[in-house]
Design an enzyme around this catalytic site. Structure first.
Site, PDB file in Angstrom:
ATOM      1  N   TRP A 173       5.194 -13.078   6.511  1.00 48.48           N
ATOM      2  CA  TRP A 173       5.009 -11.842   5.762  1.00 48.48           C
ATOM      3  C   TRP A 173       3.932 -11.003   6.471  1.00 48.48           C
ATOM      4  CZ3 TRP A 173       0.577  -9.883   3.536  1.00 48.48           C
ATOM      5  CH2 TRP A 173       0.748  -8.697   2.796  1.00 48.48           C
TER       6      TRP A 173
ATOM      7  N   ASP B 150       5.702  -4.875   4.920  1.00 40.00           N
ATOM      8  CA  ASP B 150       4.657  -4.342   4.040  1.00 40.00           C
ATOM      9  C   ASP B 150       3.427  -3.949   4.840  1.00 40.00           C
ATOM     10  OD1 ASP B 150       6.023  -4.486   1.700  1.00 40.00           O
ATOM     11  OD2 ASP B 150       5.197  -6.405   1.065  1.00 40.00           O
TER      12      ASP B 150
ATOM     13  N   CYS C 188      14.964  -4.396   1.030  1.00 33.59           N
ATOM     14  CA  CYS C 188      13.557  -4.751   1.184  1.00 33.59           C
ATOM     15  C   CYS C 188      13.392  -6.166   0.671  1.00 33.59           C
ATOM     16  CB  CYS C 188      12.725  -3.773   0.341  1.00 33.59           C
ATOM     17  SG  CYS C 188      10.972  -4.149   0.266  1.00 33.59           S
TER      18      CYS C 188
ATOM     19  N   ASP D  95       8.207   3.693  -6.818  1.00 34.47           N
ATOM     20  CA  ASP D  95       8.292   2.263  -6.518  1.00 34.47           C
ATOM     21  C   ASP D  95       8.083   1.449  -7.789  1.00 34.47           C
ATOM     22  OD1 ASP D  95       7.494  -0.392  -4.943  1.00 34.47           O
ATOM     23  OD2 ASP D  95       8.205   1.007  -3.424  1.00 34.47           O
ATOM     24  N   ASP D  96       7.665   0.227  -7.630  1.00 32.90           N
ATOM     25  CA  ASP D  96       7.515  -0.759  -8.714  1.00 32.90           C
ATOM     26  C   ASP D  96       6.638  -0.217  -9.850  1.00 32.90           C
ATOM     27  OD1 ASP D  96       7.450  -3.103 -10.093  1.00 32.90           O
ATOM     28  OD2 ASP D  96       6.561  -4.292  -8.472  1.00 32.90           O
TER      29      ASP D  96
ATOM     30  N   ASP E 180      14.618  -4.371  -3.704  1.00 36.00           N
ATOM     31  CA  ASP E 180      13.592  -5.312  -3.254  1.00 36.00           C
ATOM     32  C   ASP E 180      13.931  -6.744  -3.679  1.00 36.00           C
ATOM     33  OD1 ASP E 180      11.185  -6.142  -2.174  1.00 36.00           O
ATOM     34  OD2 ASP E 180       9.917  -4.874  -3.442  1.00 36.00           O
ATOM     35  N   MET E 181      13.274  -7.718  -3.085  1.00 42.41           N
ATOM     36  CA  MET E 181      13.466  -9.141  -3.445  1.00 42.41           C
ATOM     37  C   MET E 181      12.213  -9.885  -2.984  1.00 42.41           C
ATOM     38  SD  MET E 181      14.217 -12.390  -2.647  1.00 42.41           S
ATOM     39  CE  MET E 181      14.866 -12.630  -1.001  1.00 42.41           C
ATOM     40  N   ASN E 182      11.430 -10.383  -3.954  1.00 43.85           N
ATOM     41  CA  ASN E 182      10.075 -10.806  -3.607  1.00 43.85           C
ATOM     42  C   ASN E 182       9.716 -12.278  -3.795  1.00 43.85           C
ATOM     43  OD1 ASN E 182       8.659  -8.449  -2.605  1.00 43.85           O
ATOM     44  ND2 ASN E 182       9.227  -7.553  -4.558  1.00 43.85           N
TER      45      ASN E 182
ATOM     46  N   LYS F 177      15.616   1.714  -3.502  1.00 42.27           N
ATOM     47  CA  LYS F 177      14.974   0.650  -2.707  1.00 42.27           C
ATOM     48  C   LYS F 177      15.258  -0.661  -3.444  1.00 42.27           C
ATOM     49  CE  LYS F 177      10.334  -0.689  -1.064  1.00 42.27           C
ATOM     50  NZ  LYS F 177       8.927  -0.264  -1.096  1.00 42.27           N
TER      51      LYS F 177
ATOM     52  N   ASP G 177      34.826 -39.968  34.807  1.00 46.36           N
ATOM     53  CA  ASP G 177      34.368 -41.119  34.022  1.00 46.36           C
ATOM     54  C   ASP G 177      32.842 -41.098  33.965  1.00 46.36           C
ATOM     55  OD1 ASP G 177      33.894 -43.497  32.821  1.00 46.36           O
ATOM     56  OD2 ASP G 177      34.774 -44.743  34.397  1.00 46.36           O
TER      57      ASP G 177
HETATM   58  C1  DGJ Z   1       7.321  -5.466  -1.986  1.00 50.54           C
HETATM   59  C2  DGJ Z   1       7.710  -4.294  -1.142  1.00 50.54           C
HETATM   60  O1  DGJ Z   1       7.809  -4.658   0.190  1.00 50.54           O
HETATM   61  C3  DGJ Z   1       6.688  -3.178  -1.337  1.00 50.54           C
HETATM   62  O2  DGJ Z   1       6.998  -2.088  -0.504  1.00 50.54           O
HETATM   63  C4  DGJ Z   1       6.669  -2.772  -2.786  1.00 50.54           C
HETATM   64  O3  DGJ Z   1       7.908  -2.224  -3.127  1.00 50.54           O
HETATM   65  C5  DGJ Z   1       6.354  -3.980  -3.654  1.00 50.54           C
HETATM   66  N1  DGJ Z   1       7.241  -5.079  -3.369  1.00 50.54           N
HETATM   67  C6  DGJ Z   1       6.460  -3.630  -5.109  1.00 50.54           C
HETATM   68  O4  DGJ Z   1       6.303  -4.723  -5.907  1.00 50.54           O
END
Ligand code: DGJ
Length: 738
Positions: free
Chosen positions: A199, A548, A526, A366-367, A478-480, A476, A53
């Site tokens: 970041w 990065d 990424c 890359d980009d 990516d997503m930013n 690769k 209790d």
């Molecule tokens: C973010 C990534 O982390 C980088 O390595 C590179 O690919 C840039 N984007 C390109 O826009």
């Protein structure tokens, strides 16, 4: 059998390699947690919770004041009843009630581990690797059911938990929180470990003593994020890398999450992990189900290092999939830090020519190769080659790289759309948004609503078309940016809370379709570096760009922190130019190499601007790396010295049979008149004798681990050393050591 049920005491006993986890069908058929600790052959109940209790604890049975859920450790606590601690399930029934009195109704023990529908998960390759227990609970007044799922791996110190909610009633139910795991501990003599960051400095290690109340790590960004990490551990206060009791939990999910530890009024701890309840809702019509993501649970008596190695093996062998899972990863050159958006075919091929001479195997574009993307303000969504930069197209570039002995990799950012793009002009409603409100941009881009099947179809087709038409062997992904105004044009007003989880389910569906259609391609995830480095992503893509920030000294902390959960082979790590593009630091090439080589290794700089001397050194590095690639990428990983605790960072990779090992050590700053360093190794066979390349002598593993190895003096800031050990049975090595 890793899972047994004793029908007399109504107790479930789950065993792993060295731990036991127990729970019982208790009062009112509620599931009462009995503990998780060192492995027992048999549990007799000596440590079972004792009813009593307690003031201000309410009693469902008014005739028995000793029983209240507030005082009992539980498997899956719900809101609105007698447990006042954080619930694992919050909901609202059609009549407005928010209770769910979940009582045991049935259970099954299955060999192996069934997959989770639509979600990434751990798996078995043969059925007797693990048992899975499913326990059905029911809320009798509403017919709502919860099925708790537990997998116990026989030869790993791993349990896996998840929960599925099923509306077995006749009225709709709205869910507001479904935590994948809830774990009650008897006492709070623990340190709490989380992995916060940002970041460019992802996954630091944050350790502090637990205090009363709730302490949490969360993401509300629509991604697991750089900011916090879907992981939490409780470690006994004296626990270090090599010894002590630690409990770690990691979510196999890439979206919003909540991890919390609540210290209650009796100094017990409740640990929870699951989808973040904030902004979340899920509507369940009668007959519908909701599957929560799974959580990996690891217990170790061998300190943080023991916990990490268990996670590494599980994630590397039973979460990551596909032909690349067990394969050594190609040495790559990525053009991002070399050229950013400013390149053409001639520039890329000039870099490729140098790369081929050095022994690099994969060229990653890359980009900036598509639409008219000369900077980050435009063209995401328009996945057509930019003929101004690459007039002969990707197929031509790919075949020219192949001619040079290099395979071809390509960057995409499929989940995003630029306002300045043909895709956005044709489908302005395809992004996440709330009608009548601002569409906030991040890096000048909006987020596609991946919960929509038309968006998913479009992405699968657009990305597949590029992958079909050019000889691409690496992607690769990516997503930013993170999600704001996270509403969906296709959901009704009262189901907008489903948008962000719906996005993640849609993303997983797209990834499943693309990665299974192109099984030979190596995918690397990424997100502005390591902003979505999580177990969910590893299920689809076996490696992740770690950060990065490629500065070797910053990378010490980033990679050391990441290694708390993730295996070396999953960490993208590149040698880049100096001064470093983020922190402007100048570090020796040898140190940049030694820091990057314990991972998915590559280079990211303009090789055409280097001196012949530097290129010669790189050629030696690549040859050296290739000779030890399996050991560096798949060996057992031991952290020796923490950069969070001093001026040194050291780690060791050792082969499974303990005959090969590589030690790497970095001293961050030079100090005048500094003491000599004696480094204690780990993970060796104490009975083997070891040689060290380029040194005279023979040393017993026992001595190197217990007494240590006195190191030569190092010169200058950011200096590093590498030791290659080769060991064998002492008898085979001639004269006995003194
Ligand atoms: C973010 C990534 O982390 C980088 O390595 C590179 O690919 C840039 N984007 C390109 O826009």
């Amino acid at each position: 059998m890793p899972i047994t049920f004793d029908s007399v005491s109504r107790t479930f006993h789950l065993t792993t390699l060295s731990s036991s986890y127990l729970f019982q069908i208790g009062p009112w058929d509620r599931l009462i947690h009995l503990g998780w600790g060192p492995k027992l052959a048999r549990w007799g109940g000596a440590s079972a919770p004792r009813p009593g209790d307690r003031a201000f604890s309410a009693n469902p049975d008014p005739t028995d004041r000793s029983l209240s859920l507030d005082n009992l450790p539980q498997e899956f606590p719900t809101a609105g009843g007698t447990d006042f601690r954080v619930p694992a399930l919050r909901l609202r029934h059609a009549d407005g009630a928010w209770q769910a009195d979940l009582a045991y109704s049935a259970h099954r023990i299955l060999p192996g581990k069934p997959p989770l529908s639509g979600l990434p998960c751990s798996y078995v390759e043969v059925l007797d690797e693990a048992d899975t227990l499913e326990v059905d609970l029911v809320d009798v007044p509403s017919g709502l059911m919860a099925t708790l799922s537990y997998t116990a791996y026989r030869d790993r110190d791993v349990l896996v938990r998840s929960v599925r909610i099923h509306n077995g009633g006749s009225q709709a139910v709205d869910l507001f929180s479904v935590q994948s795991v809830s774990l009650d501990f008897d006492d709070d003599h623990f340190d709490l470990i989380t992995m916060p960051g940002s970041w460019g400095r992802e996954r630091t290690i944050d350790r502090r003593a637990l205090h009363s109340g709730v302490q949490a790590a969360e993401s509300r960004r629509g991604a697991s994020s750089h900011h916090e990490h879907p992981f939490m551990a409780l470690a006994r206060s004296g626990t270090n890398e090599f010894q002590g009791e630690v409990y770690g939990i990691a979510l196999v999910y890439s979206g919003n999450f909540s991890a919390l530890a609540e210290v209650d009024q009796f100094h017990g701890v409740r640990l929870q992990l699951g989808i973040n309840p904030e902004g979340f809702s899920w509507h369940l019509e009668p007959g519908a189900s909701f599957q929560a993501p799974e959580v990996l649970l690891v217990r170790s008596d061998e300190g943080l290092g023991g916990m990490s190695r268990t996670f590494h093996k599980l994630l590397g062998q039973r979460v990551a999939r596909g032909p690349w899972r067990d394969r050594e990863r190609p040495v790559l050159i990525n053009n991002w830090e070399a050229t950013y958006f400013a390149f053409d075919t001639a520039k890329l091929l000039a870099i490729a020519d140098e790369a081929a001479k050095i022994g690099i195997e994969l060229f990653v574009l890359d980009d900036g190769w598509f639409g008219h993307r000369d900077d980050d303000r435009t063209s995401l969504g328009d996945w057509m080659v930019d003929k101004r930069k690459l007039p002969a197209g990707l197929e031509d570039l790919g075949s020219r790289l192949l001619d040079r002995g290099l395979t071809f990799g390509l960057w995409f950012e499929p989940e995003m759309v630029s306002v300045d793009s043909d895709l956005y002009r044709s489908h302005p409603d395809w992004c996440l948004h709330v009608p009548g409100r601002t569409r906030s941009e991040g890096r000048n881009q909006l987020v596609l609503d991946l919960g929509r099947s038309d968006v998913q179809e479009h992405l699968v087709e657009a990305i597949s078309k590029v992958l079909r038409e050019a000889p691409i062997s690496y992607v690769k992904w990516d997503m930013n940016r993170h999600q704001t105004e996270a509403g969906s044009a296709l959901l009704p007003f009262d189901r907008q809370g489903e948008t962000q989880h719906g996005y993640i389910l849609g993303l997983y569906s797209v990834l499943e379709r693309i990665t299974s259609a192109f099984p030979a391609i190596l995918f690397e995830s990424c997100s502005g570096g390591g902003g979505r480095f999580d177990a969910g992503m590893l299920f689809y893509m076996p490696q992740t760009w770690t950060s990065d920030n490629t500065d070797a000294i910053c990378r010490l902390e980033i990679q050391y922190g990441t290694s708390l959960v993730y295996p070396p082979v999953s960490m993208g790590a590149h040698v880049s130019a100096v001064p470093n593009h983020i922190v402007q630091r100048i570090t020796p090439l040898a140190t940049r190499y030694r820091v990057a080589r314990t991972g998915a290794f590559g280079y990211e700089l303009d090789l055409t601007r280097l001196s012949q001397e530097e290129k010669d050194e790189m050629k030696r590095q690549v040859a050296d790396f290739k000779a030890d690639r399996r050991l560096l990428q798949f060996g057992d990983f031991y952290r020796l010295l923490s950069p969070f605790e001093g001026n040194f960072c050291a780690w060791l990779s050792v082969s499974e049979d303990r005959s090969d090992a590589i030690v790497t050590m970095v001293r961050i700053l030079a100090q005048p008149n500094s003491p000599q360093t004696v480094l204690k190794l780990a993970g060796l066979n104490p009975e083997f004798n070891y040689t060290i390349d380029d040194q005279q002598g023979l040393w017993a593993g026992e001595e190197l681990m217990r007494w240590g190895l006195r190191l030569a003096d190092m010169k200058g800031d950011f200096a590093s050393l590498s030791l290659r050990l080769r060991g064998s049975e002492a008898e085979s090595q001639g004269p006995k050591l003194i």
